[in-house]
Motif scaffolding. Structure first.
Motif, PDB file in Angstrom:
ATOM      1  N   LEU A 182     -42.995  -9.509  29.002  1.00  0.00           N
ATOM      2  CA  LEU A 182     -44.059  -9.610  28.320  1.00  0.00           C
ATOM      3  C   LEU A 182     -45.325  -9.463  29.007  1.00  0.00           C
ATOM      4  N   PHE A 183     -45.251  -9.419  30.294  1.00  0.00           N
ATOM      5  CA  PHE A 183     -46.744  -9.296  31.156  1.00  0.00           C
ATOM      6  C   PHE A 183     -46.843  -8.014  32.085  1.00  0.00           C
ATOM      7  N   SER A 184     -45.698  -6.942  31.730  1.00  0.00           N
ATOM      8  CA  SER A 184     -45.267  -5.935  32.563  1.00  0.00           C
ATOM      9  C   SER A 184     -46.511  -5.087  32.555  1.00  0.00           C
ATOM     10  N   PHE A 185     -47.255  -4.970  31.695  1.00  0.00           N
ATOM     11  CA  PHE A 185     -48.420  -3.951  31.325  1.00  0.00           C
ATOM     12  C   PHE A 185     -49.815  -4.636  31.602  1.00  0.00           C
ATOM     13  N   SER A 186     -49.564  -5.850  32.373  1.00  0.00           N
ATOM     14  CA  SER A 186     -50.924  -6.858  32.519  1.00  0.00           C
ATOM     15  C   SER A 186     -51.273  -6.833  34.043  1.00  0.00           C
ATOM     16  N   PRO A 187     -52.386  -6.899  34.498  1.00  0.00           N
ATOM     17  CA  PRO A 187     -52.986  -6.920  35.830  1.00  0.00           C
ATOM     18  C   PRO A 187     -52.308  -8.318  36.472  1.00  0.00           C
ATOM     19  N   LEU A 188     -51.876  -9.222  35.744  1.00  0.00           N
ATOM     20  CA  LEU A 188     -51.034 -10.342  36.392  1.00  0.00           C
ATOM     21  C   LEU A 188     -50.023 -10.067  36.855  1.00  0.00           C
ATOM     22  N   PHE A 189     -49.378  -8.837  36.395  1.00  0.00           N
ATOM     23  CA  PHE A 189     -47.934  -8.559  37.244  1.00  0.00           C
ATOM     24  C   PHE A 189     -48.031  -7.344  38.235  1.00  0.00           C
ATOM     25  N   VAL A 190     -48.897  -6.248  37.663  1.00  0.00           N
ATOM     26  CA  VAL A 190     -49.325  -5.027  38.546  1.00  0.00           C
ATOM     27  C   VAL A 190     -50.794  -4.973  38.514  1.00  0.00           C
ATOM     28  N   LYS A 191     -51.427  -5.542  39.808  1.00  0.00           N
ATOM     29  CA  LYS A 191     -52.866  -5.729  39.482  1.00  0.00           C
ATOM     30  C   LYS A 191     -53.441  -4.048  39.403  1.00  0.00           C
ATOM     31  N   ASN A 192     -53.208  -3.305  40.261  1.00  0.00           N
ATOM     32  CA  ASN A 192     -53.848  -2.166  40.397  1.00  0.00           C
ATOM     33  C   ASN A 192     -52.971  -1.080  41.172  1.00  0.00           C
ATOM     34  N   VAL A 193     -53.397   0.227  41.263  1.00  0.00           N
ATOM     35  CA  VAL A 193     -52.901   1.175  42.229  1.00  0.00           C
ATOM     36  C   VAL A 193     -53.822   1.462  43.349  1.00  0.00           C
ATOM     37  N   GLU A 194     -53.567   1.943  44.384  1.00  0.00           N
ATOM     38  CA  GLU A 194     -54.699   2.247  45.421  1.00  0.00           C
ATOM     39  C   GLU A 194     -53.983   3.194  46.609  1.00  0.00           C
ATOM     40  N   PRO A 195     -54.798   4.071  47.144  1.00  0.00           N
ATOM     41  CA  PRO A 195     -54.371   4.750  48.210  1.00  0.00           C
ATOM     42  C   PRO A 195     -53.512   3.678  49.350  1.00  0.00           C
ATOM     43  N   THR A 196     -52.398   3.997  49.782  1.00  0.00           N
ATOM     44  CA  THR A 196     -51.887   3.016  50.844  1.00  0.00           C
ATOM     45  C   THR A 196     -50.815   4.011  51.848  1.00  0.00           C
ATOM     46  N   ALA A 197     -51.057   3.593  53.053  1.00  0.00           N
ATOM     47  CA  ALA A 197     -50.207   4.478  54.081  1.00  0.00           C
ATOM     48  C   ALA A 197     -50.216   5.931  53.697  1.00  0.00           C
ATOM     49  N   ASN A 198     -49.186   6.375  53.579  1.00  0.00           N
ATOM     50  CA  ASN A 198     -48.939   7.992  53.173  1.00  0.00           C
ATOM     51  C   ASN A 198     -49.006   8.288  51.660  1.00  0.00           C
ATOM     52  N   PHE A 199     -49.294   7.417  50.938  1.00  0.00           N
ATOM     53  CA  PHE A 199     -48.854   7.462  49.494  1.00  0.00           C
ATOM     54  C   PHE A 199     -50.565   7.569  48.834  1.00  0.00           C
ATOM     55  N   SER A 200     -50.423   8.466  47.977  1.00  0.00           N
ATOM     56  CA  SER A 200     -51.754   8.706  47.052  1.00  0.00           C
ATOM     57  C   SER A 200     -52.086   7.490  46.398  1.00  0.00           C
ATOM     58  N   PHE A 201     -50.949   6.797  45.729  1.00  0.00           N
ATOM     59  CA  PHE A 201     -51.345   5.408  44.995  1.00  0.00           C
ATOM     60  C   PHE A 201     -49.965   4.530  45.392  1.00  0.00           C
ATOM     61  N   TRP A 202     -50.317   3.533  45.395  1.00  0.00           N
ATOM     62  CA  TRP A 202     -49.215   2.274  45.559  1.00  0.00           C
ATOM     63  C   TRP A 202     -49.589   0.950  44.767  1.00  0.00           C
ATOM     64  N   PRO A 203     -48.584   0.550  44.231  1.00  0.00           N
ATOM     65  CA  PRO A 203     -48.944  -0.779  43.414  1.00  0.00           C
ATOM     66  C   PRO A 203     -49.463  -1.900  44.220  1.00  0.00           C
ATOM     67  N   LYS A 204     -50.311  -2.687  43.887  1.00  0.00           N
ATOM     68  CA  LYS A 204     -50.507  -4.020  44.466  1.00  0.00           C
ATOM     69  C   LYS A 204     -50.078  -5.199  43.334  1.00  0.00           C
ATOM     70  N   ALA A 205     -49.358  -5.965  44.197  1.00  0.00           N
ATOM     71  CA  ALA A 205     -48.729  -7.142  43.144  1.00  0.00           C
ATOM     72  C   ALA A 205     -49.795  -8.178  42.719  1.00  0.00           C
ATOM     73  N   GLY A 206     -49.862  -8.621  41.254  1.00  0.00           N
ATOM     74  CA  GLY A 206     -50.635  -9.716  40.633  1.00  0.00           C
ATOM     75  C   GLY A 206     -49.873 -10.958  41.010  1.00  0.00           C
ATOM     76  N   TRP A 207     -50.491 -12.199  40.829  1.00  0.00           N
ATOM     77  CA  TRP A 207     -49.715 -13.203  41.093  1.00  0.00           C
ATOM     78  C   TRP A 207     -48.340 -13.742  40.382  1.00  0.00           C
ATOM     79  N   LEU A 208     -48.348 -13.143  39.263  1.00  0.00           N
ATOM     80  CA  LEU A 208     -47.152 -13.368  38.323  1.00  0.00           C
ATOM     81  C   LEU A 208     -46.235 -12.382  38.970  1.00  0.00           C
TER      82      LEU A 208
END
Length: 397
Positions: free
Chosen positions: A113-139
């Motif tokens: 139910l929270f797949s599209f919530s910031p509680l699950f996937v907070k955001n994406v941002e440039p990480t290592a060699n990748f243009s965007f990598w997801p950052k984990a929410g607490w859920l």
């Protein structure tokens, strides 16, 4: 960026392979719970992999990259659930674990139910060699601990426990599943580090493609005679996919540098090209495998057709036996080969043809009722592992 493209194509290939193998398994027996749960597992793996491909194919649009990471999170959330359900079904303990199955279905769908919530996937941002990598929410962290890691570790524990207590073909089948589980989930787990800012690249993700292959093979081929044979076939497909990914990466680099910008249309063009070149590359690695592994990766239909054609050319019994030996040995590479003739009235077997067995002066083999029932009455091949299970350490003369 090249690693990003490499992993995106790997995700696409894994998604296609997982879905195809799942369909093959389901087509074999649509009513069997083992086949149905494996189809669910491979389908959600395909969803995760295709989302993985689309997310890593995005280099500039942050919102679109976030959307696809949330799509793939749906697949990744369901994978451990269906894996657990498949394992308990495969081991025949699904009724015993019924309450636990229901409980984890409820908990997993709560997380969905929270797949599209910031509680699950907070955001994406440039990480290592990748243009965007997801950052984990607490859920998402709770999901990893109480769903992903718990169900995977618990399922592997059940496999190990049953492996120790099983014999014969069931033991070999569990060995396949254990091997596939370690490769698939171990490789897939390397994706989690960057979610938490740990600079470990997800290169183990290339191993994920092996687990739908090994799992499906363990169901399709009930008589799993030699694990080394499947590893050789896995080598063929893994090597073929690796070469295609390398060629595709180079091709995309050339096209992006000199012809047009990176786009979905270019990915589709490269995908069609990869599909076209896959058969000749696969055939090359088949020939290489035959040459260096000393055990042919044969096509059973071709072997049967070849034997049939040769048998039409003679009525001489000795030549018939030689034809059978030559063709089967070229495919299977026997250590020894023999043909026994059965005399029902006398109640014994007589060697008709022998290559490699040390018979010395023995020319008669007394009938064994158990083996006779397995082979003659049921008209089924006898597998060594089944004989070991039935007769333990006794020898049959």
């Amino acid at each position: 960026m090249q690693l990003q493209y490499f992993l995106s194509i790997d995700g696409l290939m894994t998604g296609i392979v997982a879905f195809i193998f799942g369909l093959v398994v389901l087509s074999r027996n649509k009513k069997n719970i083992v086949n149905k749960t494996l189809f669910l597992l491979t389908t959600t793996t395909a969803l995760w992999s295709l989302g993985y491909w689309r997310w890593l194919s995005i280099y500039q649009d942050e919102e679109l990259a976030l959307f696809w990471t949330r799509v793939l999170s749906i697949g990744s959330t369901l994978i451990p659930l269906f894996y657990f359900h498949w394992i308990v079904s495969l081991l025949g303990i699904n009724r015993e674990k019924r309450k636990k199955i229901i409980f984890f279905y409820i908990i997993t769908f709560f997380f969905l139910l929270f797949s599209f919530s910031p509680l699950f996937v907070k955001n994406v941002e440039p990480t290592a060699n990748f243009s965007f990598w997801p950052k984990a929410g607490w859920l998402y962290s709770l999901y990893l601990i109480f769903i992903y890691f718990y169900l995977v570790v618990y399922s592997v524990f059940l496999l190990f426990r049953n492996y120790k207590n099983s014999v014969g073909l069931k033991r070999t089948q569990i060995k396949y599943v254990l091997f596939g589980s370690i490769l698939g989930f171990g490789g897939g787990a390397t994706n989690f580090f960057l979610w938490y800012g740990i600079n470990i690249l997800p290169i183990g993700n290339v191993l994920v493609v092996l687990y739908p292959i090994l799992f499906s093979y363990s169901i399709i081929r009930h008589r799993l005679m030699d694990i080394k044979f499947v590893l050789r076939k896995s080598y063929v497909y893994l090597a073929s996919f690796s070469v295609i990914i390398i060629i595709s990466t180079f091709l995309k680099y050339i096209l992006a540098a000199y012809f047009w910008d990176i786009s979905a249309e270019m990915d589709f063009t490269i995908l069609i090209f990869s599909i076209l070149i896959f058969p000749p590359i696969k055939n090359y690695f088949y020939r290489l495998g035959n040459k260096y592994f000393f055990s042919a990766l044969y096509d059973s239909q071709e072997v049967v057709a070849d034997v049939t054609d040769k048998l039409r050319s003679t009525l001489e019994v000795k030549r018939i036996y030689e034809f059978i030996y030559e063709d089967l040995n070229s495919a299977l590479h026997f250590k020894a080969f023999g043909i026994l003739g059965y005399s029902g009235k006398a109640g014994y077997y007589v060697p008709q043809y022998n290559q490699g067995f040390n018979l010395e002066k023995q020319r008669k083999f007394l009938e064994n009722k158990d083996l006779h029932e397995m082979f003659i009455d049921r008209n089924e091949p006898i597998v060594v592992e089944e004989v070991k299970h039935t007769f333990y350490n006794r020898k049959t003369k």
